[in-house]
Design a protein around this motif. Sequence first.
Motif, PDB file in Angstrom:
ATOM      1  N   ALA A 159      -0.445   8.010   4.845  1.00 24.49           N
ATOM      2  CA  ALA A 159      -1.765   8.381   4.335  1.00 24.49           C
ATOM      3  C   ALA A 159      -2.542   7.141   3.897  1.00 24.49           C
ATOM      4  O   ALA A 159      -1.984   6.047   3.746  1.00 24.49           O
ATOM      5  N   SER A 160      -3.833   7.325   3.688  1.00 27.21           N
ATOM      6  CA  SER A 160      -4.651   6.214   3.185  1.00 27.21           C
ATOM      7  C   SER A 160      -4.221   5.894   1.761  1.00 27.21           C
ATOM      8  O   SER A 160      -4.166   6.792   0.911  1.00 27.21           O
ATOM      9  N   PRO A 161      -3.916   4.636   1.474  1.00 23.05           N
ATOM     10  CA  PRO A 161      -3.425   4.289   0.134  1.00 23.05           C
ATOM     11  C   PRO A 161      -4.548   4.271  -0.894  1.00 23.05           C
ATOM     12  O   PRO A 161      -5.720   4.060  -0.547  1.00 23.05           O
ATOM     13  N   PRO A 162      -4.227   4.497  -2.150  1.00 22.56           N
ATOM     14  CA  PRO A 162      -5.224   4.362  -3.205  1.00 22.56           C
ATOM     15  C   PRO A 162      -5.531   2.888  -3.414  1.00 22.56           C
ATOM     16  O   PRO A 162      -4.742   2.019  -3.023  1.00 22.56           O
ATOM     17  N   PRO A 163      -6.681   2.571  -4.019  1.00 19.63           N
ATOM     18  CA  PRO A 163      -6.996   1.161  -4.273  1.00 19.63           C
ATOM     19  C   PRO A 163      -6.008   0.540  -5.249  1.00 19.63           C
ATOM     20  O   PRO A 163      -5.385   1.249  -6.047  1.00 19.63           O
ATOM     21  N   ALA A 185       0.836  -1.200   0.000  1.00 16.12           N
ATOM     22  CA  ALA A 185       0.000   0.000   0.000  1.00 16.12           C
ATOM     23  C   ALA A 185       0.870   1.250   0.000  1.00 16.12           C
ATOM     24  O   ALA A 185       0.563   2.249  -0.673  1.00 16.12           O
ATOM     25  N   LYS A 186       1.971   1.223   0.736  1.00 16.58           N
ATOM     26  CA  LYS A 186       2.870   2.371   0.762  1.00 16.58           C
ATOM     27  C   LYS A 186       3.523   2.589  -0.597  1.00 16.58           C
ATOM     28  O   LYS A 186       3.742   3.736  -1.017  1.00 16.58           O
ATOM     29  N   ASN A 187       3.826   1.514  -1.286  1.00 16.68           N
ATOM     30  CA  ASN A 187       4.382   1.649  -2.623  1.00 16.68           C
ATOM     31  C   ASN A 187       3.359   2.260  -3.572  1.00 16.68           C
ATOM     32  O   ASN A 187       3.700   3.069  -4.445  1.00 16.68           O
ATOM     33  N   ARG A 188       2.074   1.910  -3.387  1.00 17.37           N
ATOM     34  CA  ARG A 188       1.021   2.506  -4.222  1.00 17.37           C
ATOM     35  C   ARG A 188       0.893   3.997  -3.936  1.00 17.37           C
ATOM     36  O   ARG A 188       0.588   4.782  -4.836  1.00 17.37           O
ATOM     37  N   ILE A 189       1.114   4.391  -2.682  1.00 17.72           N
ATOM     38  CA  ILE A 189       1.078   5.811  -2.338  1.00 17.72           C
ATOM     39  C   ILE A 189       2.160   6.560  -3.116  1.00 17.72           C
ATOM     40  O   ILE A 189       1.916   7.648  -3.669  1.00 17.72           O
ATOM     41  N   ILE A 190       3.343   5.977  -3.185  1.00 18.38           N
ATOM     42  CA  ILE A 190       4.447   6.604  -3.923  1.00 18.38           C
ATOM     43  C   ILE A 190       4.106   6.728  -5.402  1.00 18.38           C
ATOM     44  O   ILE A 190       4.286   7.796  -6.011  1.00 18.38           O
ATOM     45  N   GLN A 191       3.611   5.635  -5.983  1.00 20.77           N
ATOM     46  CA  GLN A 191       3.306   5.649  -7.413  1.00 20.77           C
ATOM     47  C   GLN A 191       2.142   6.587  -7.730  1.00 20.77           C
ATOM     48  O   GLN A 191       2.125   7.238  -8.778  1.00 20.77           O
ATOM     49  N   ALA A 192       1.154   6.652  -6.835  1.00 22.24           N
ATOM     50  CA  ALA A 192       0.022   7.563  -7.047  1.00 22.24           C
ATOM     51  C   ALA A 192       0.482   9.015  -6.985  1.00 22.24           C
ATOM     52  O   ALA A 192       0.018   9.861  -7.758  1.00 22.24           O
ATOM     53  N   TRP A 193       1.394   9.304  -6.058  1.00 25.76           N
ATOM     54  CA  TRP A 193       1.934  10.665  -5.958  1.00 25.76           C
ATOM     55  C   TRP A 193       2.690  11.020  -7.235  1.00 25.76           C
ATOM     56  O   TRP A 193       2.543  12.130  -7.769  1.00 25.76           O
ATOM     57  N   ARG A 194       3.489  10.085  -7.728  1.00 27.15           N
ATOM     58  CA  ARG A 194       4.245  10.329  -8.959  1.00 27.15           C
ATOM     59  C   ARG A 194       3.294  10.592 -10.124  1.00 27.15           C
ATOM     60  O   ARG A 194       3.509  11.520 -10.917  1.00 27.15           O
ATOM     61  N   GLN A 195       2.239   9.792 -10.237  1.00 26.65           N
ATOM     62  CA  GLN A 195       1.300   9.961 -11.329  1.00 26.65           C
ATOM     63  C   GLN A 195       0.574  11.304 -11.224  1.00 26.65           C
ATOM     64  O   GLN A 195       0.322  11.982 -12.237  1.00 26.65           O
ATOM     65  N   LYS A 196       0.250  11.721 -10.003  1.00 27.24           N
ATOM     66  CA  LYS A 196      -0.425  12.999  -9.798  1.00 27.24           C
ATOM     67  C   LYS A 196       0.472  14.160 -10.210  1.00 27.24           C
ATOM     68  O   LYS A 196       0.022  15.122 -10.855  1.00 27.24           O
TER      69      LYS A 196
END
Length: 253
Positions: free
Chosen positions: A207-211, A130-141
């Motif tokens: 933070a809450s991770p993205p799905p 989930a933490k890795n998804r947070i990183i990737q979601a931030w990068r995409q944003k």
Amino acid sequence: MGLLRKMFGGVLAAPLAVGIAGVPLPGGAQVANYPLGQSVNAGRGAVQSPVLTLDRDRMFADSDFGKRVAAEVAAAQARLLAENHKKETALADEEKKLTDERKTVSPEAFEKLANAFDAKVQKIRRDQDAKNRIIQAWRQKERQRFYEAALPILGQLVRDSGAVAILNSQAVFLSFKSIDVTDRAIARLDATLGDGAKGAGKIDLSASPPPAPSVSDGDAGSAPREVAVPGVGEAVAPNGVAPPGGGAAASGN
């Protein structure tokens, strides 16, 4: 063949060379076999063209904005990697202790301990994923924020060049290097946007991770949209990218 040379003045060779790349020509001439998307230097100075090309990925990666994003992502991934290593070490010690306890407890009690340990391992794995998804979601944003901010700047570049469109060079079969504006675009973006740190959020691993993404997720799922580019007029941007502050309307509405 002599009549064709008189009619076309030797111009015929160029389109034939592109159309049958790699096939031997009369007289022993050989045409280079260019890979998909490779640019060919025209050798005659700048080419005036209504169509320009641009490497979208390199524009982001080589810009000051993209370099900052890459640095922050790398730092966050390093923190996550260190955290993973620490947790793995603790789990390895716990597993060793559990193995030793197997000799002193009943099979039923050991099964409960083993199941609890397995559940703990799975939870830690989900939390770290989930933490890795947070990183990737931030990068995409941040990447999306970059393209939205870049749109009016690229629109002005098109106008200043006397062109009508920019094509992603990765989707072009063959083009002259002189119509590639990637470096010019990067220079303008760096001068206008800087590294984009102002207004950027921080990577918060708590933070809450993205799905978890589904198979159908991705940029290709967004439809092109008509957007108003300041100082240029109406334009069509791919994948629903629109400049900040709205001003975009779905095509066909």
